[in-house]
Structures are given as structure tokens and as C-alpha cells.
Design a protein around this motif. Structure first.
Motif, short mmCIF file in Angstrom:
data_model
loop_
_atom_site.label_atom_id
_atom_site.label_comp_id
_atom_site.label_asym_id
_atom_site.label_seq_id
_atom_site.Cartn_x
_atom_site.Cartn_y
_atom_site.Cartn_z
N ASN A 55 -7.30 1.16 0.47
CA ASN A 55 -7.64 2.49 -0.04
C ASN A 55 -6.40 3.33 -0.29
O ASN A 55 -6.47 4.54 -0.38
CB ASN A 55 -8.57 3.21 0.94
CG ASN A 55 -7.89 3.53 2.24
OD1 ASN A 55 -6.83 2.98 2.52
ND2 ASN A 55 -8.47 4.41 3.02
N ARG A 56 -5.25 2.70 -0.41
CA ARG A 56 -4.02 3.47 -0.53
C ARG A 56 -3.43 3.43 -1.93
O ARG A 56 -2.69 4.30 -2.32
CB ARG A 56 -2.96 2.93 0.44
CG ARG A 56 -3.31 3.15 1.88
CD ARG A 56 -3.21 4.61 2.19
NE ARG A 56 -4.32 4.99 3.03
CZ ARG A 56 -4.27 5.93 3.94
NH1 ARG A 56 -3.16 6.60 4.14
NH2 ARG A 56 -5.32 6.24 4.64
N THR A 57 -3.70 2.36 -2.68
CA THR A 57 -3.05 2.19 -3.97
C THR A 57 -3.94 2.79 -5.05
O THR A 57 -4.96 2.20 -5.40
CB THR A 57 -2.84 0.70 -4.26
OG1 THR A 57 -2.99 0.00 -3.03
CG2 THR A 57 -1.49 0.44 -4.83
N GLY A 58 -3.56 3.92 -5.56
CA GLY A 58 -4.37 4.56 -6.59
C GLY A 58 -5.63 5.15 -5.99
O GLY A 58 -5.84 5.08 -4.80
N PRO A 59 -6.46 5.76 -6.85
CA PRO A 59 -7.69 6.37 -6.33
C PRO A 59 -8.59 5.31 -5.71
O PRO A 59 -8.85 4.28 -6.32
CB PRO A 59 -8.32 7.00 -7.57
CG PRO A 59 -7.66 6.37 -8.73
CD PRO A 59 -6.32 5.89 -8.29
N TRP A 60 -9.05 5.53 -4.54
CA TRP A 60 -9.89 4.61 -3.75
C TRP A 60 -9.25 3.23 -3.63
O TRP A 60 -9.93 2.24 -3.40
CB TRP A 60 -11.28 4.45 -4.36
CG TRP A 60 -11.94 5.75 -4.67
CD1 TRP A 60 -12.40 6.65 -3.77
CD2 TRP A 60 -12.18 6.30 -5.97
NE1 TRP A 60 -12.92 7.73 -4.43
CE2 TRP A 60 -12.80 7.54 -5.77
CE3 TRP A 60 -11.93 5.85 -7.26
CZ2 TRP A 60 -13.17 8.35 -6.84
CZ3 TRP A 60 -12.29 6.65 -8.33
CH2 TRP A 60 -12.91 7.89 -8.10
N GLY A 61 -7.96 3.15 -3.82
CA GLY A 61 -7.31 1.84 -3.69
C GLY A 61 -7.56 0.91 -4.85
O GLY A 61 -7.34 -0.29 -4.75
N ILE A 62 -8.01 1.47 -5.95
CA ILE A 62 -8.45 0.61 -7.06
C ILE A 62 -7.29 -0.16 -7.69
O ILE A 62 -7.49 -1.17 -8.33
CB ILE A 62 -9.19 1.48 -8.11
CG1 ILE A 62 -10.02 0.60 -9.04
CG2 ILE A 62 -8.23 2.31 -8.92
CD1 ILE A 62 -11.47 0.81 -8.86
N LEU A 63 -6.08 0.30 -7.49
CA LEU A 63 -4.94 -0.40 -8.07
C LEU A 63 -4.42 -1.52 -7.17
O LEU A 63 -3.42 -2.15 -7.48
CB LEU A 63 -3.81 0.59 -8.37
CG LEU A 63 -4.13 1.61 -9.46
CD1 LEU A 63 -2.98 2.58 -9.64
CD2 LEU A 63 -4.43 0.92 -10.77
N GLN A 64 -5.11 -1.73 -6.06
CA GLN A 64 -4.66 -2.76 -5.14
C GLN A 64 -4.48 -4.12 -5.80
O GLN A 64 -3.47 -4.78 -5.57
CB GLN A 64 -5.64 -2.86 -3.97
CG GLN A 64 -5.20 -3.76 -2.84
CD GLN A 64 -3.95 -3.26 -2.16
OE1 GLN A 64 -3.78 -2.07 -1.95
NE2 GLN A 64 -3.04 -4.18 -1.86
N PRO A 65 -5.43 -4.57 -6.65
CA PRO A 65 -5.23 -5.89 -7.28
C PRO A 65 -3.94 -5.93 -8.09
O PRO A 65 -3.24 -6.94 -8.08
CB PRO A 65 -6.45 -6.04 -8.18
CG PRO A 65 -7.46 -5.14 -7.62
CD PRO A 65 -6.74 -4.00 -7.00
#
Lengths: 374, 569
Positions: A55-65
Motif C-alpha cells: 500500500n505504499r507505492t502510488g495510490p493504494w499501492g497500485i504501482l507496486q507491480p
């Protein structure tokens, strides 16, 4: 001669152009869906396990991938000492190629219809959301996914690692065993539709009513889902990887993009089996309320997503089988159940005919199949 | 040594163990003492093995449970003709009695008969005594170093071995197994770094397909020689070190240590302190069981129970934090009581935590107990017979899973466990599933104990008034000279125990946690031997996994709850 050839050549050229466009679109959409899948899986697992997930990368962690992708891209490529170089490289390549190729014949929806626009056509042709509409679509997928096991065997053999070797061996035995049940679970669908073409199967479901179709094919659906779970090495059938037993199994020595490709192939295989299931058993892009809500590719993705969710849910719920339990279950329960279902269904089809299968027989068949599988 | 006087003959004859041994071995039974309720019999080296066999096999004695075997170095004791001593601790489940059998071993020829064919569990303990004291056990099948590595020179626990001396291991031990020449089986090293190994230990297995044909274990990666450190610490300085033994339930280790030292000193903690100890011990036990079960099922591939139960564990850690300011290594216990009184909201916090425990225990059970795959993986896997379990010296939930209802809290109540009403669950088959069920039930029983203890938590002191044991309160230290001097003497000289030896024990989360303390009346103990429950339990593991599959081996190890801190000490 020229005048005769030109229209034919033109046809081929148009086919090729449309094919390439579809390929590009679908390939990229799948890449996106794959990366979203990893994110969604982690979020769902997090939700089920009382934690937050990425949940840290981008909004709601959406950039995690994306972050994961970048990270893996810049990781060092390692090759273990004594590894078979060719096969070590070949394994992820085979994995990703078979994964993508099998998705080529899956229809994602009927003719493309855009809201406020109507049916889309290119060069005067209606566009189907499918790359290749093969007459033997199912057989093609069956053949290609069977090739996928090579990647795991190659990886296990080439890594010069004992854990990888055991993982590879487990995997080849497991996939071989469950492919039988998987293949047999398709027979009743093919029989009912009278075609190997996936579009025809969806059409048959539409003729009958998708709910009815599912009800009749339900035993096959259950067998299919279990076998498919084993085919794509998901919990409770994740023996080839067996985190706590074999460390990471066949891909223990893979790093960087090679690892990413292996992972990607696994997720895409998972999507393939869910896409197939939603086409064959759940009526693909047909709406659940025929006549009330229009058919749409969105339905297809919703059904596929539902099945993917089931896989994730399973992963959060059940432990893994032991090797001999897996084999027992596959050979002594699942394959006989599938075989009995095939015989029963063909008998019923012979008696009542394709479209006349009365619903009451389902009530007899389903418990009987359940008895066998117990 | 006044209090360690040998018993008079007529008094000694009332002890069945002495009577039977002296009938059989006559003069070879040289001495019998009873100190703080511990019966200790010394026999000559020549009669050592047969005496142990008699203790095991005689129906009136029936000391079937092997507890501990260790060496002791009496370098500075001029009165003894022989430098070393080997001490064996046994327990009779039928007669509910502990016994210590000792024999003197001279420095010139430090040998002694091996007990490996009498007690299976003696194997590793004799290797340990060989490793740390250089006592050779004749007839031992594999007398090699166990806790230190092969490049180690000398024997670390000998009194003349310098404390700070270190040796660096240059190479790993490649072969643990004897692989027959021309064998086509695969040799696989599981560990020392492997996801299923709960800590750093290594098992080497010989694989025939997926089946394990042979296995051998290597331990000692976390060895720091707690016992040597304890020989240069005062009794209360040892308390923080005990936290590092079984760090999943650190409080119980301190509790056990305090009980052992209190037994040695002959003091008792006040009722309030005992009740607090019981409550925190039971919370620690619950925590330990939760960790054990959840990590065990992670090994099976089910990750969710792990996260489910860790919420309750977190609550327990918060509770410990509120009581003593530390979460993992609590160091809360003191000799004769506890470090400070519990906070005012202790009761409410405990009840809240109990609520959490009940909830997650239910959720965990829903996820596991009736889960078909889980049951299939656990049932009839790792079956341990009652006899073997006793011979290996299994204790705690593992022994109870094998059908022996030995629980120290019930059989030898300490800290007021006799006031509480609770049941001891016992298994029937002795497989992994039984061990799991026993642990689940124990969690519930511990919750029951906590509730009762909370209901009647006595008022009063939290530490004894005995000024030879406990520091005076700071208000007194700052206001009068006697207390100031008392404080100074206690800190400077430590607690002075009179010469003697005791074996203090308590029910740790893994089973009987014993401390064998030898005091020569000095500031530091002469010998502290921890009897770590999982040392015995893990010893059986290589034997248990023979003939099973890799997946079974992985399923078994978690349920044994091997904690490296306690195993390697």
C-alpha cells in the motif's frame, strides 16, 4: 491471373493487419492484467490475513507491480555453477511462449461492440475479440499447455540444484497425472456443443441458457477446476515449488528477469485456465440474465476474475498435499470421476439427444459423481 | 559440606532406590544424599551402567523417563579424589519421583560406560559431555563433538578452559551420513538455512525418490555456551540469559530459573509473586503453542493461520510490555519474586488478551482441525510410541501426545498450581495430529488457569523480604545505612547459596525445563546445567523421519517445536 490473385492477397493482408493489431492490444492488456493480478492477489491475501498488503507505492499501492518489475529488471542475473546453460535459458522462454500462445485462441468476447458506437468493423469486417478462431481451439490449448511442463522440467534439470531437480520431477509427474483428468473434463462440454471451437461452445451455452449449461456441466466444472489448480501449481497443489519443502522448487536458482518470466508464465497460465473455464462452463461473455442485461466482454472478465479469486482464496485457506496423496487423489479419485462422468454424459446424450437433456437427470448425476470423488 | 551430608544407612534404606541398588551392587553404591528433597545416589564407575539399567527396569523403581545427563567439573574441590562427575537425572512416571544418579570420573582416565543402549536419549547428552568435558563414553555409537565444531581444541566447560577463548571453524562438516559406496541415492542437505528449519540446524538426508532412507542431524550453530557464562555470573545475573533459551516463551525460562535457585536457597516467593508468575507463564505457554502450531502449518503451505494467531501473540507481547517494559526478553522474574508489581490495569489487560486468545484459537481451529487436507497431512505422521518417547526423554505436549499424562503442574505443583482447576490433555496415537490437538487443548486450559489466577490474585508483596536474597526497596536504601549496606553487599557479593546441588524444574512450553545447579557456597554457581526439553525431542527427529517422505519430515519438525536458542544453548 493478377486480377484473380489480388483479392485473395488482399484478404490475407487484411487478416494479417487485423491479427497484428489484435495481438498488440491483447498482449498488452494481458501484461497489464498480469501485473494487476499480482497486486490484487497480494491485496486479497492481505485482507484475508489481517494485514494490509502492498500500500505504499502510488495510490493504494497500485504501482507496486511496476516497482517489482523495475526491481527485477535491475537485479543481477545469476547462473549457478555447473548449470546447463542452454536449458537454463530455454526454460523461461518456453514457459512464457507456451503461456502466451495458449491464450491466443481464447475468445474474450463476441463481436466487439462499443457503447454509443455499435459494432466495430475494420476494413469492412466485424471484429471478434479473439486473436485466432481455431476450429480445434480446445485441442490447441491442450497441446500447448502440455508443452509448458517442459519449462519446469528444463528449469529443474538445468539448475544443477537438488531442490530444483526434485521440484522438476514432482512437477512432471503432477502435470502428467492431472492433464488426464483435465482433458476428460472437457469431453462432456465438447459433446454437448458438438465442436472444439470455443466460440461454438459459448454459442451452445447461449442456445441453452448459460445457467442451465453450468448446471448440466457442473461435475465437469468441478473436476476441471481441481485439475486446473494442479496444472498451474497453485495451493494445495503447489508441490513443485513447495516453499517450505523445496525452498522454491524448480525456480530456486532463477533471478532477475528470468525469474520474472517464470512468474509471469505461471500467472498467465492461471489466467488461461480461468479464461477457458469461464468460456466453457460459465458461458463466456454471455450475461447472467439473458435478455435483461446485454452480453459484454465485461462479463467474461468478471467470470474469469471470480475464478481467479477462488484460486487466491484457496491459497489463503488450505495447506499443501503430500506427494503420494496428490498422486492418489489424481489417479484414484479424479480420473475415475472424470471417466465416469464422460461415460454417463455420453450415455445420456445418446438417449436424450443433445438439446433434450432433461434437467432432472442432473439431480441423479451430480450426487453420483460426488460419491465417486469422495 | 554440612547440608549435603550423606544419609545414615537406616535412613537411606527407606528409599527404595537405594535399597534395591545396594542390595544388588553392595559397596559400589558409595553415597546417598537427600538435599532439598532431591534424592541423589552416587555409584562407582564400574556399576554405572547396570545401576542405570536397574533403575529403569526394576518394577518398584521404574525410572523410565530419561531426563538429563551431564558432566560436572570439580577442579577446585580439594576434598574430591576425582575431578569429574557424571550426573544422570531420571524420572519415574508411575511413582512420580525424580532421582539423580552420579558417578565420579578421574581426570587421568576420563571414561565412563555409555548408557545409549539403555536410554535412547543418552546419545546426544553423552556427546555433549564428551564435547564440553572430554569425558569419553565407552560403547557410544558415534562419540563426536555436538555443540562445538570439529576445529575446536579442548573442552569448553572444563574449569581450566579460558572463558574468552575462541576457535574459528574453517570448513563445514560435509558429511553427516555414512553413504554406502556406489549408492545411487541422492544426498540432500536440509538446512542450516532452510525455510522449514525453525532456527539454524541442519539435517542431511539420503533420498530415494521422495523417500528418506537415512538421516542425520547437526546442531550447535547457535551454541554460545550459556552454561559457561552462567558459571561466571551471580544467580540473578543469569536471569537475562535464560530469556534467550526458549525465546518463544521467555518468561517461563526465568520462572524455572527462579524456582531452581529458590529451591537451592530454601526461600519462597510471596503468594502474589507466584500468582503473577503463573499468569505470565501461562500467557507465555499460550504464545509458544500458538507460534508452534502456526509455524507448523506454514510448513504445510497454509499461511493464513499464522497471521490469525499472531494477532493474539501481539496482544500478549503488549501485555508483557506493560508489565515489565520488554516484549521478547522479559527478564521480569527475580529470585524470590518478580522485579516490580504489575500495573493497575493488569486485570483488564489480561482479560482483553484472553478474549483475543479465545477468538484466534477458535478461528485457528476452524481453519485447521476439521480441514481434510490438514488432517491427512498430520494423521499417522511421525508416530512416536510411549516407550520410545520416554526413552528419548520426551516431555511436555510431545510426550502427552504420545499418551503419557506427565505434567509437572499437576504432578509436582509449584507456584501454587495446585489451587487451580485444569485438565491435562493426553493423546492416543502419538502422531503429529495428536500433538497438535494437545497443544490446542492446552491453550484453552491455560486460559482457564489465568482466569482463576486473576480472580484470586492475592494482595501483598511482589518479592520476598529475605534480605539475603532480594534487594531492599530503594526508599529504605536511601534512608538508612543498614539497607544501604545490605544493598551494596548483595550487589557486590551476590546471593550466597550454601554448598549443595539441586535440580529445579518447571513445566516449560515444550515440557520439563530443568536446571541442575551445583553450588560450592560461592558467589557464582559451580555448575548450571539446563535440561532443555527440545534437545531430547529433536534427538529423535532423524530416527522419526527415516522411511517417510520429505513432506512428512517437514510436517513433523514444526510440531516438535524445536527452538534453536534452547537446543544449542
Amino acid at each position: 491471373m493478377e486480377t484473380l490473385l489480388t483479392p485473395a492477397l488482399k484478404e490475407i493482408a487484411i487478416d494479417a493487419v487485423i491479427g497484428v493489431i489484435k495481438l498488440a492490444v491483447i498482449f498488452n492488456v494481458l501484461l497489464l492484467v498480469f501485473s494487476l493480478m499480482t497486486y490484487i492477489e497480494r491485496r486479497i491475501l492481505g485482507f484475508m490475513q489481517f494485514r494490509r498488503g502492498p500500500n505504499r507505492t502510488g495510490p493504494w499501492g497500485i504501482l507496486q507491480p511496476a516497482a517489482d518489475g523495475i526491481k527485477l529488471f535491475f537485479k543481477e542475473e545469476l547462473m549457478p555453477e555447473g548449470a546447463n546453460k542452454f536449458l537454463f535459458f530455454a526454460a523461461p522462454v518456453v514457459a512464457i511462449i507456451t503461456a502466451y500462445v495458449s491464450l491466443a485462441v481464447v475468445p474474450y468476447g463476441g463481436p466487439l461492440v462499443l457503447p454509443f458506437y455499435g459494432p466495430v468493423s475494420l476494413f469492412g469486417r466485424p471484429i471478434n475479440i479473439q486473436i485466432a478462431d481455431l476450429d480445434v481451439g480446445i485441442l490447441f490449448i491442450f497441446a500447448i499447455t502440455a508443452l509448458g511442463v517442459y519449462s519446469i522440467v528444463f528449469a529443474g534439470y538445468a539448475s544443477n540444484n537438488k531442490y530444483a531437480l526434485i521440484g522438476g520431477l514432482r512437477s512432471s509427474a503432477q502435470m502428467f497425472s492431472y492433464e488426464l483428468a483435465l482433458g476428460m473434463s472437457w469431453v462432456s462440454v465438447i459433446m454437448a456443443a458438438g465442436s472444439f471451437r470455443l466460440n461454438d461452445i459459448v454459442a451452445a451455452a447461449e442456445r441453452m441458457n448459460p445457467w442451465m449449461w453450468l448446471l448440466i456441466q457442473f461435475p465437469a466444472f468441478v473436476i476441471y477446476m481441481i485439475a486446473a489448480c494442479a496444472e498451474v501449481n497453485r495451493t494445495p497443489f503447489d508441490l513443485p515449488e513447495g516453499e517450505t519443502e523445496l525452498v522454491a522448487g524448480f525456480h530456486v536458482e532463477y533471478s532477475s528477469m528470468k525469474f520474472a518470466l517464470m512468474q509471469m508464465a505461471e500467472y498467465i497460465n492461471m489466467m488461461t485456465v480461468c479464461a477457458l473455464a469461464s468460456n466453457m462452463f460459465l458461458g463466456g461473455w454471455l450475461s447472467p440474465l439473458p435478455g435483461v442485461i446485454p452480453n459484454s466482454p465485461l462479463w467474461f472478465f468478471a467470470k474469469m476474475g471470480l475464478l481467479l479469486f477462488v484460486f487466491i482464496w484457496l491459497r489463503a485457506t488450505v495447506p499443501r498435499f503430500r506427494y503420494d496423496q496428490l498422486m492418489n487423489f489424481g489417479w484414484k479419485r479424479l480420473i475415475p470421476a472424470a471417466a465416469i462422468w464422460v461415460v454417463l454424459f455420453s450415455g445420456l446424450t445418446a438417449v436424450f439427444g443433445e438439446k433434450k437433456t432433461p434437467p432432472s437427470t442432473v439431480a441423479i448425476i451430480a450426487p453420483a459423481a460426488g460419491q465417486v470423488s469422495r | 559440606m554440612p547440608s549435603m551430608q550423606a544419609l545414615e544407612r537406616d535412613q537411606a534404606l527407606t528409599k527404595p532406590a537405594y535399597r534395591i541398588l545396594s542390595e544388588k551392587f553392595g559397596e559400589k553404591v558409595s553415597r546417598v544424599t537427600e538435599y532439598r528433597g532431591d534424592l541423589a545416589i552416587t555409584v562407582d564407575r564400574a556399576a554405572w551402567k547396570e545401576a542405570a539399567r536397574t533403575l529403569r527396569d526394576h518394577p518398584e523403581l521404574d525410572y523410565k523417563l530419561f531426563l538429563d545427563l551431564c558432566g560436572v567439573d570439580y577442579l577446585n574441590d580439594e576434598s574430591r579424589p576425582d575431578r569429574f562427575e557424571v550426573a544422570l537425572h531420571l524420572y519415574s512416571v508411575t511413582h512420580k519421583h525424580h532421582i539423580r544418579l552420579k558417578t565420579a570420573v578421574p581426570e587421568k582416565n576420563p571414561t565412563c560406560d555409555s548408557l545409549t543402549d539403555i536410554y535412547k536419549g543418552a546419545n546426544w547428552f553423552e556427546r555433549e559431555a564428551f564435547d564440553l568435558y572430554g569425558i569419553a563414553f565407552l560403547g557410544h555409537p558415534n562419540l563426536t563433538r555436538i555443540l562445538t565444531h570439529d576445529d575446536f581444541v579442548g573442552h569448553a566447560m572444563r574449569k581450566d578452559f579460558p572463558t574468552g577463548k575462541r576457535f574459528v571453524s574453517k570448513k563445514p562438516k560435509e558429511w553427516l551420513l555414512h553413504v554406502p559406496k556406489g549408492s545411487e541415492h541422492l544426498v540432500l542437505n536440509v538446512g542450516p538455512s532452510h525455510p522449514a528449519m525453525h532456527g539454524t540446524f541442519r539435517v542431511q538426508v539420503l533420498l530415494d525418490g521422495e523417500t528418506i532412507r537415512d538421516a542425520a542431524a547437526e546442531i550447535g550453530y547457535l551454541h554460545r555456551n550459556f552454561e559457561k557464562m552462567a558459571e561466571e555470573r551471580t544467580y540473578w545475573q543469569i536471569i537475562p540469559y535464560t530469556d534467550r533459551l526458549n525465546y518463544c516463551s521467555a518468561f517461563i525460562n526465568g520462572h524455572g530459573w527462579a524456582l531452581a535457585v529458590e529451591k537451592l536457597l530454601g526461600v519462597a516467593a510471596p503468594a502474589r509473586a507466584e500468582a503473577i508468575r503463573v499468569i505470565l507463564s501461562e500467557f507465555s505457554r499460550i504464545m509458544d503453542h500458538l507460534v508452534c502450531i502456526s509455524t507448523n502449518v506454514v510448513d504445510l503451505g497454509a499461511i493464513t493461520p499464522f497471521f490469525v494467531v499472531f494477532r493474539a501473540r501481539e496482544e500478549i507481547y503488549d501485555l508483557l510490555d506493560s508489565v515489565c517494559g520488554a516484549r521478547l526478553t522479559v527478564s521480569y522474574v527475580r529470585i524470590g519474586g518478580v522485579a516490580q508489581d504489575v500495573p493497575d490495569d493488569f486485570d483488564a489487560r489480561c482479560r482483553k488478551t484472553l478474549g483475543w486468545i479465545r477468538e484466534v484459537a477458535d478461528q485457528m481451529e476452524n481453519l485447521l482441525t476439521r480441514n481434510k487436507i490438514f488432517a491427512d497431512r498430520f494423521k499417522d505422521v511421525g508416530v512416536m510410541s510411549k516407550e520410545d518417547a520416554l526413552s528419548y526423554g520426551w516431555v511436555g505436549p510431545c510426550l502427552r501426545g504420545s499418551g503419557v499424562g506427565y505434567d509437572i503442574r499437576k504432578d509436582h505443583p509449584y507456584s501454587g498450581y495446585d489451587q487451580y482447576d485444569f485438565d491435562v490433555p493426553v493423546g492416543t496415537v502419538g502422531d503429529c495430529y495428536d500433538r497438535y490437538l494437545v497443544r490446542v487443548e492446552e491453550i484453552k486450559q491455560s486460559a482457564r488457569i489465568i482466569e482463576q489466577a486473576l480472580a484470586k490474585l492475592p494482595k501483598g508483596d511482589f518479592i520476598t523480604h529475605d534480605r539475603k536474597v532480594a534487594l531492599p526497596p530503594k526508599s529504605e536504601v536511601y534512608s538508612n545505612i543498614e539497607s544501604l549496606m545490605n544493598h551494596f553487599k548483595l550487589v557486590y557479593d551476590g546471593i550466597l547459596a550454601e554448598p549443595g546441588e539441586v535440580y529445579g524444574y518447571c513445566e516449560g512450553a515444550n515440557g520439563e525445563l530443568g536446571y541442575y545447579i551445583v553450588s560450592e557456597g560461592k558467589k557464582y554457581p559451580t555448575r548450571v546445567k539446563v535440561r532443555p526439553p527440545c534437545y531430547n525431542i529433536y534427538q529423535a527427529y532423524p530416527e522419526m523421519i527415516k522411511g517417510t517422505m520429505i513432506a512428512d519430515a517437514v510436517a513433523m519438525i514444526g510440531g516438535l517445536n524445536v527452538v534453536a536458542g534452547e537446543l544449542d544453548r
